[in-house]
Design a protein around this motif. Structure first.
Motif, short mmCIF file in Angstrom:
data_model
loop_
_atom_site.label_atom_id
_atom_site.label_comp_id
_atom_site.label_asym_id
_atom_site.label_seq_id
_atom_site.Cartn_x
_atom_site.Cartn_y
_atom_site.Cartn_z
N GLY A 13 0.81 -1.21 0.00
CA GLY A 13 0.00 0.00 0.00
C GLY A 13 0.85 1.27 0.00
O GLY A 13 2.08 1.22 -0.08
N LEU A 14 0.17 2.39 0.10
CA LEU A 14 0.83 3.70 0.05
C LEU A 14 1.92 3.83 1.13
O LEU A 14 3.04 4.24 0.84
CB LEU A 14 -0.24 4.79 0.23
CG LEU A 14 0.24 6.22 0.37
CD1 LEU A 14 0.82 6.73 -0.94
CD2 LEU A 14 -0.92 7.14 0.81
N VAL A 15 1.59 3.49 2.34
CA VAL A 15 2.54 3.60 3.45
C VAL A 15 3.50 2.41 3.44
O VAL A 15 4.73 2.57 3.49
CB VAL A 15 1.80 3.65 4.81
CG1 VAL A 15 2.80 3.63 5.96
CG2 VAL A 15 0.90 4.89 4.90
N ASP A 33 -0.52 -10.82 1.84
CA ASP A 33 -1.22 -10.02 0.85
C ASP A 33 -2.11 -10.90 -0.03
O ASP A 33 -1.74 -12.00 -0.39
CB ASP A 33 -0.17 -9.30 -0.01
CG ASP A 33 -0.81 -8.34 -0.97
OD1 ASP A 33 -1.44 -7.38 -0.50
OD2 ASP A 33 -0.71 -8.57 -2.19
N ARG A 35 -2.69 -10.46 -3.06
CA ARG A 35 -2.16 -10.59 -4.43
C ARG A 35 -0.87 -11.40 -4.50
O ARG A 35 -0.27 -11.50 -5.56
CB ARG A 35 -1.91 -9.20 -5.03
CG ARG A 35 -3.20 -8.52 -5.45
CD ARG A 35 -2.92 -7.22 -6.13
NE ARG A 35 -2.44 -6.21 -5.20
CZ ARG A 35 -1.96 -5.05 -5.56
NH1 ARG A 35 -1.85 -4.76 -6.84
NH2 ARG A 35 -1.57 -4.17 -4.65
N ASP A 42 -5.70 -13.62 2.85
CA ASP A 42 -6.81 -12.70 3.10
C ASP A 42 -6.91 -12.57 4.61
O ASP A 42 -7.19 -13.55 5.31
CB ASP A 42 -8.10 -13.30 2.51
CG ASP A 42 -9.30 -12.39 2.71
OD1 ASP A 42 -9.20 -11.45 3.53
OD2 ASP A 42 -10.32 -12.64 2.06
N ILE A 43 -6.66 -11.37 5.12
CA ILE A 43 -6.61 -11.24 6.58
C ILE A 43 -7.99 -11.44 7.24
O ILE A 43 -8.08 -11.56 8.45
CB ILE A 43 -5.99 -9.89 7.05
CG1 ILE A 43 -6.81 -8.69 6.57
CG2 ILE A 43 -4.52 -9.80 6.65
CD1 ILE A 43 -6.49 -7.41 7.32
N MET A 64 -0.76 -2.98 8.40
CA MET A 64 -1.16 -1.75 7.69
C MET A 64 -2.31 -2.01 6.72
O MET A 64 -2.79 -1.06 6.10
CB MET A 64 0.01 -1.20 6.88
CG MET A 64 1.28 -1.05 7.66
SD MET A 64 2.37 0.06 6.76
CE MET A 64 3.93 -0.49 7.38
N ALA A 65 -2.70 -3.26 6.52
CA ALA A 65 -3.80 -3.54 5.58
C ALA A 65 -5.09 -2.94 6.14
O ALA A 65 -5.36 -3.03 7.33
CB ALA A 65 -3.97 -5.03 5.38
N ALA A 66 -5.84 -2.31 5.27
CA ALA A 66 -7.10 -1.72 5.71
C ALA A 66 -7.97 -1.41 4.51
O ALA A 66 -7.48 -1.31 3.38
CB ALA A 66 -6.83 -0.42 6.49
N THR A 68 -9.42 1.54 3.09
CA THR A 68 -9.06 2.94 3.36
C THR A 68 -9.90 3.96 2.58
O THR A 68 -9.65 5.16 2.68
CB THR A 68 -7.56 3.19 3.03
OG1 THR A 68 -7.32 2.78 1.68
CG2 THR A 68 -6.65 2.43 3.96
N LEU A 109 -1.39 0.27 12.47
CA LEU A 109 -1.50 1.63 11.92
C LEU A 109 -2.94 2.10 12.01
O LEU A 109 -3.83 1.47 11.43
CB LEU A 109 -1.07 1.60 10.45
CG LEU A 109 0.28 2.17 10.06
CD1 LEU A 109 0.27 3.66 9.99
CD2 LEU A 109 1.38 1.69 10.97
N TYR A 135 -15.65 4.51 8.48
CA TYR A 135 -14.22 4.15 8.42
C TYR A 135 -13.58 4.37 9.80
O TYR A 135 -12.92 3.48 10.35
CB TYR A 135 -13.51 4.99 7.35
CG TYR A 135 -11.99 4.93 7.41
CD1 TYR A 135 -11.30 3.81 7.00
CD2 TYR A 135 -11.26 6.03 7.89
CE1 TYR A 135 -9.91 3.76 7.06
CE2 TYR A 135 -9.87 5.98 7.95
CZ TYR A 135 -9.20 4.85 7.53
OH TYR A 135 -7.82 4.81 7.61
N LYS A 139 -12.01 1.60 12.48
CA LYS A 139 -10.62 1.70 12.95
C LYS A 139 -10.59 1.81 14.48
O LYS A 139 -9.71 1.27 15.13
CB LYS A 139 -9.91 2.89 12.30
CG LYS A 139 -9.72 2.79 10.79
CD LYS A 139 -8.75 1.71 10.35
CE LYS A 139 -7.30 2.06 10.58
NZ LYS A 139 -6.38 1.03 10.01
N PRO A 161 -1.43 10.99 5.02
CA PRO A 161 -0.02 10.72 4.69
C PRO A 161 0.37 11.12 3.27
O PRO A 161 -0.46 11.06 2.36
CB PRO A 161 0.08 9.20 4.86
CG PRO A 161 -1.31 8.68 4.67
CD PRO A 161 -2.24 9.78 5.10
N LYS A 169 -1.45 4.96 -5.78
CA LYS A 169 -2.52 5.63 -5.05
C LYS A 169 -2.04 7.05 -4.75
O LYS A 169 -1.03 7.22 -4.06
CB LYS A 169 -2.81 4.86 -3.76
CG LYS A 169 -3.91 5.47 -2.92
CD LYS A 169 -4.22 4.56 -1.72
CE LYS A 169 -4.70 5.37 -0.55
NZ LYS A 169 -4.92 4.56 0.65
#
Ligand SMILES: NC(=O)c1ccc[n+]([C@@H]2O[C@H](COP(=O)([O-])OP(=O)(O)OC[C@H]3O[C@@H](n4cnc5c(N)ncnc54)[C@H](OP(=O)(O)O)[C@@H]3O)[C@@H](O)[C@H]2O)c1
Length: 292
Positions: A13-15, A33, A35, A42-43, A64-66, A68, A109, A135, A139, A161, A169
């Motif tokens: 991801g971005l972060v 992940d 992918r 798959d979490i 960090m998976a979310a 978003t 995160l 969202y 969280k 961020p 992204k």
């Protein structure tokens, strides 16, 4: 140099991708992940998560998976079978349970959207959470699951961020930059405050947390407060874009929208800053070193 084994989620991801890029020499990353062609994870599947953690020597899991997409989340409000709830709450619960079984430390995160945005000042770690949209709600629920567990945990809350390089992204800074370059940026709110997070520094913070084995709840943005208008104005001036930037008003916008928006998500980072063994960049310097 010996690389430390490290499990992570959302490392594409971005972060996450910036963290893995900047610390490729320090850690042997194992990304859980969807992918991953060899071992997709798959979490939201407790079995898959436990299976990976059980086989790993890593002491830490950086989660960090979310889901978003805040607007997409709003459309799922109240749906505990929806992807937002499943990834953010159930996924985090699965990771916590697997950490409990395997004795691993979870670094989670989180976001400033756990707050309602009504505070006039910067939010501290002792302020009460009170999310106003789905969202943020998911969280915050995930934070509670982490905090009520018996594992070693660290929660890092961030806001808006951005990183110095371009990523698929588009981040907060590049969205504004591109809008001005294309001559199509909406008037920017002068009554909306946020706390930009420089991902290059956040990556160093995550590494620091691991090195020091720090536990607890920390705000991990830049510690600064900006309005959308000030942020865009500084970008406009820094890159000589000569864009005709207009001031907008969140209060006015809210009269026409039924989706709630936090008016202020800027975070106070004194608790974390006092412990760090390096200096965080101020946002003006971070913007100046950003790639166009
Ligand atoms: N971006 C922000 O504005 C912001 C602000 C505050 C806090 N945060 C928090 O910071 C963290 C990182 O955010 P980000 O912007 O880097 O996220 P992002 O770019 O949207 O990436 C999210 C990651 O989660 C993965 N993922 C989603 N569902 C999954 C599942 N069921 N199983 C496994 N992996 C799954 C995605 O994998 P695929 O790529 O395979 O889909 C992706 O790598 C998140 O916890 C977020 O809540 C972000």
């Amino acid at each position: 140099m010996n690389q430390i084994p490290l499990l992570g989620t959302g490392l594409n991801g971005l972060v996450g991708s910036k963290f893995t890029m900047d610390f490729a020499n320090s850690y042997d990353f194992d990304n859980m992940d969807l992918r991953n062609p060899v071992r997709p994870v798959d979490i939201t599947s407790d079995k898959q998560v436990l299976s990976v953690l059980s086989k790993s020597e890593a002491e830490f899991v950086v989660h960090m998976a979310a889901f978003t997409d805040v607007t997409g989340a709003w459309q799922q409000t109240g749906d505990t079978n929806g992807s937002c709830y499943m990834v953010n709450v159930k996924g985090t619960e699965n990771l916590v349970k697997a950490c409990e079984e395997t004795g691993k430390h979870l670094i989670y995160l989180s976001t400033a959207y756990v707050f309602d945005g009504e505070k006039e000042d910067l939010y501290t770690e002792t302020d009460k959470t009170n999310p106003i949209e789905w969202y943020g709600k998911t969280k915050a629920l995930a934070e509670e699951i982490v905090q009520n567990s018996n594992i070693n945990w660290t929660i890092l809350r961030i806001d808006q961020p951005f990183r110095n390089d371009r990523f698929d992204k588009v981040d907060t800074l590049h969205r504004v930059l591109d809008g001005m370059k294309n001559g199509k940026l909406y008037p920017q709110f002068a009554d909306h405050h946020f706390g930009p997070t420089y991902i290059n520094d956040l990556a160093k913070i995550i590494d620091f947390i691991i090195r020091q084995k720090m536990t607890g709840l920390y705000h991990a943005s830049s510690g600064e407060s900006w309005t959308d208008f000030e942020f865009a104005k500084f970008i406009n001036e820094t890159f000589n874009l000569n864009f005709d930037l207009q001031e907008g008003s969140l209060a006015k916008y809210l009269e026409t929208s039924n989706r709630p928006y936090q008016k202020n998500t800027a975070l106070n980072i004194d608790k974390l800053k006092g412990s760090l063994d390096f200096e965080l960049k101020n946002i003006k310097i971070a913007i100046k070193e950003t790639e166009l």
